[in-house]
Design an enzyme around this catalytic site. Structure first.
Site, short mmCIF file in Angstrom:
data_model
loop_
_atom_site.label_atom_id
_atom_site.label_comp_id
_atom_site.label_asym_id
_atom_site.label_seq_id
_atom_site.Cartn_x
_atom_site.Cartn_y
_atom_site.Cartn_z
N TYR A 1 0.86 -1.19 0.00
CA TYR A 1 0.00 0.00 0.00
C TYR A 1 0.90 1.23 0.00
CZ TYR A 1 -4.37 2.49 0.62
OH TYR A 1 -5.44 3.31 0.43
N LYS B 1 -21.14 -19.86 -8.91
CA LYS B 1 -20.45 -19.76 -10.18
C LYS B 1 -19.01 -19.29 -9.97
CE LYS B 1 -21.17 -19.96 -14.70
NZ LYS B 1 -22.17 -20.74 -15.41
N GLU C 1 -24.83 -13.95 -16.87
CA GLU C 1 -25.45 -15.14 -16.26
C GLU C 1 -26.91 -14.86 -15.92
OE1 GLU C 1 -24.76 -19.14 -14.97
OE2 GLU C 1 -23.34 -17.72 -15.82
N ASP C 2 -27.78 -15.78 -16.29
CA ASP C 2 -29.17 -15.76 -15.84
C ASP C 2 -29.87 -14.44 -16.14
OD1 ASP C 2 -28.75 -18.31 -15.02
OD2 ASP C 2 -28.62 -17.87 -12.89
N ASP D 1 -25.28 -18.98 -20.29
CA ASP D 1 -26.54 -19.69 -20.52
C ASP D 1 -26.73 -20.00 -22.00
OD1 ASP D 1 -27.42 -19.49 -17.76
OD2 ASP D 1 -27.64 -17.36 -18.17
N GLY E 1 -35.17 -20.17 -26.74
CA GLY E 1 -34.70 -18.97 -26.06
C GLY E 1 -33.20 -18.81 -26.21
N ALA E 2 -32.56 -18.33 -25.15
CA ALA E 2 -31.12 -18.06 -25.22
C ALA E 2 -30.33 -19.32 -25.49
CB ALA E 2 -30.67 -17.42 -23.90
N ALA E 3 -30.57 -20.37 -24.69
CA ALA E 3 -29.81 -21.61 -24.87
C ALA E 3 -30.17 -22.29 -26.18
CB ALA E 3 -30.06 -22.55 -23.69
N ASN F 1 -34.22 -28.51 -16.24
CA ASN F 1 -33.71 -28.83 -14.91
C ASN F 1 -34.58 -28.14 -13.85
OD1 ASN F 1 -31.82 -30.26 -13.49
ND2 ASN F 1 -30.07 -29.13 -14.26
N ASN G 1 -22.52 -27.03 -17.81
CA ASN G 1 -21.72 -25.92 -18.32
C ASN G 1 -20.33 -25.83 -17.70
OD1 ASN G 1 -24.12 -25.40 -19.58
ND2 ASN G 1 -24.17 -23.22 -19.08
#
Length: 458
Positions: free
Chosen positions: A113, A168, A210-211, A236, A270-272, A362, A392
């Site tokens: 520091y 995650k 994510e999500d 995702d 959708g996204a996946a 899931n 994933n």
């Protein structure tokens, strides 16, 4: 589908009279109720009582309560306490910050520091590229969410999303030694999300989205990729797609079919689903028919966003107009990233010989995998308690390890396909069978091979 899971593990402390033979009574009661006993300890044994801790996996929270009630129903047994092992694991969170350097003396402080740190800041002013060499940036990823599409829970918001983002981050560290940090944003406005991530980006070497629900996630990713000079990866979408492609490559080897000649039916766009379809087309797939909550996607479907435009243009070339049950007759492959129990046993029975079923919703898949295996040659799910888990974690740690090591700035489709091929190749010909089409998430070779493939593709 009733399967016990460590995610619903409990430890029950039970007291009983010795003359009841409480160990035998407790184990019989729990087993008859359908739980799986994983540990048993006698914590106290006296003339007048025996105290026993039994750890078991249950099906869900209601099943755990049934176990409690079944034990309490016995005269002479007293349930003192039930501890939920999953809640215990999360107490206080799952990650922390630790120092990589000693801070034991005044000299240590002077270098880490003030005043020494000012020299480091000035060095970065003089050469901005030194920020990667002299700070944590080169090994740090932001795990960004707005809490709008968390697991199967839906739009639960940033606070409830935090335990998932912590997990995650823990996986990043465990599997790839990447320092990741949850960034849970209290907004679902695209402009605010993009601007916030842009503002915090100097700290990070990569962004893991994510999500975030579709179609918002597509725009967030696209705009951030345009704005930032660090890789932006929506797990995702791309993580799922990479592992699906890896698993499908190996499954097709087993059934001796060619990607360019099979008919693929998808549930979920959708996204996946969109990311999976794009990677499959890049890898040679020519015949994909996809369904969403409104039915089949055809040339007559209404366009909602650029990703839906892609699906309309690249799938269902024959403009099939029937339902998913009709589409599955004679199909080679089913890939589900949608909702529980959308298929019936007759649907799988009607598929072509050597069929492949990836039911990935899931925790409850589109079809019970036990039923699917009666007819399909290869079955995969998103669950850890069945063979061939499409997880994933096989993809994102190695991908970011490679991106960070290569000082990469962008993610390309070529890179995604290379990662999938690396994962698939981690299963040797001698290992490959209908219950083992992807490697274990604990195989250390996966991260090494995926990172190497990514670095080669950058």
């Amino acid at each position: 589908m009733a399967s016990t899971s460590p995610g619903y593990g409990i430890t029950i402390r039970v007291e009983g009279s010795p003359e009841l033979q409480p160990v035998a009574l407790i184990t019989t009661t729990i087993t008859n109720a359908g739980a799986t006993i994983t540990a048993l300890d006698v914590v106290e044994s006296l003339l007048e009582k025996v105290v026993i801790d039994v750890t078991c996996d249950t099906i869900d929270a209601d099943h755990a309560q049934e176990i409690h009630d079944a034990l309490s129903a016995h005269n002479g047994l007293t349930v003192r306490k039930v501890s939920d092992r999953t809640f215990l694991l999360h107490l206080g969170g799952k990650i922390e910050v630790t120092s990589k350097v000693p801070l034991k003396t005044r000299d240590d402080l002077s270098r880490a520091y003030t005043p020494g740190v000012a020299r480091i800041s000035q060095a970065i002013v003089d050469d901005p590229s030194d920020v990667r060499r002299l700070t944590m940036k080169r090994n740090t990823v932001a795990v960004v969410t707005d809490g709008s599409a968390v697991l199967g829970l839906g739009n639960i918001g940033p606070s409830a999303a935090l335990p998932v983002m912590e997990g995650k981050a823990a996986l990043f560290k465990r599997f790839a030694n990447v320092d990741a940090w949850p960034v849970c944003l209290d907004t679902q406005d695209v402009d605010e999300i993009v601007r916030t991530v842009q503002l915090i980006a100097p700290v990070y070497g990569g962004i893991n989205l994510e999500d975030i629900s579709a179609p918002r996630c597509f725009e967030v990713e696209r705009r951030l990729r345009e704005l930032l000079d660090i890789p932006v990866f929506h797990d995702d979408q791309h993580g799922t797609a990479i592992v699906v492609l890896a698993a499908l490559r190996n499954a097709l080897k087993l059934v001796k079919k060619d990607m360019s000649k099979v008919r693929i039916i998808m549930s979920g766009a959708g996204a996946a689903g969109t990311a999976i379809a794009r990677l499959l087309v890049l890898s040679g797939a020519t015949n994909i028919i996809a369904f969403d909550k409104d039915g089949v996607i055809s040339k007559d479907s209404q366009s909602e966003d650029p990703m839906r435009d892609w699906f309309i243009e690249n799938s269902n070339k024959a403009n099939f107009k029937g339902n998913i049950h009709e589409a599955l007759a004679g199909a080679d492959i089913f890939i589900g990233v949608s909702a529980p129990n959308v298929l019936k046993e007759a649907d799988i029975a009607s598929m072509a010989a050597g069929s492949i079923v990836f039911a990935l919703a899931n925790p409850d898949p589109e079809i019970d995998p036990v039923i699917a295996r009666k007819y399909a040659a290869v079955v995969a799910t998103g669950r850890s308690d069945h063979p061939n888990q499409i997880n994933n974690v096989l993809a994102f740690p190695g991908i970011f390890r490679g991106l960070l090591d290569a000082n990469a700035h962008k993610i390309t489709d070529k890179l995604l396909v290379a990662a999938a091929e690396a994962i698939a190749d981690c299963v040797s010909p001698s290992q490959l069978n209908t219950s083992f089409i992807v490697p274990s998430v604990f195989d250390p070779n996966v991260v090494i091979q995926v990172a190497a493939a990514v670095k080669k593709s950058v």
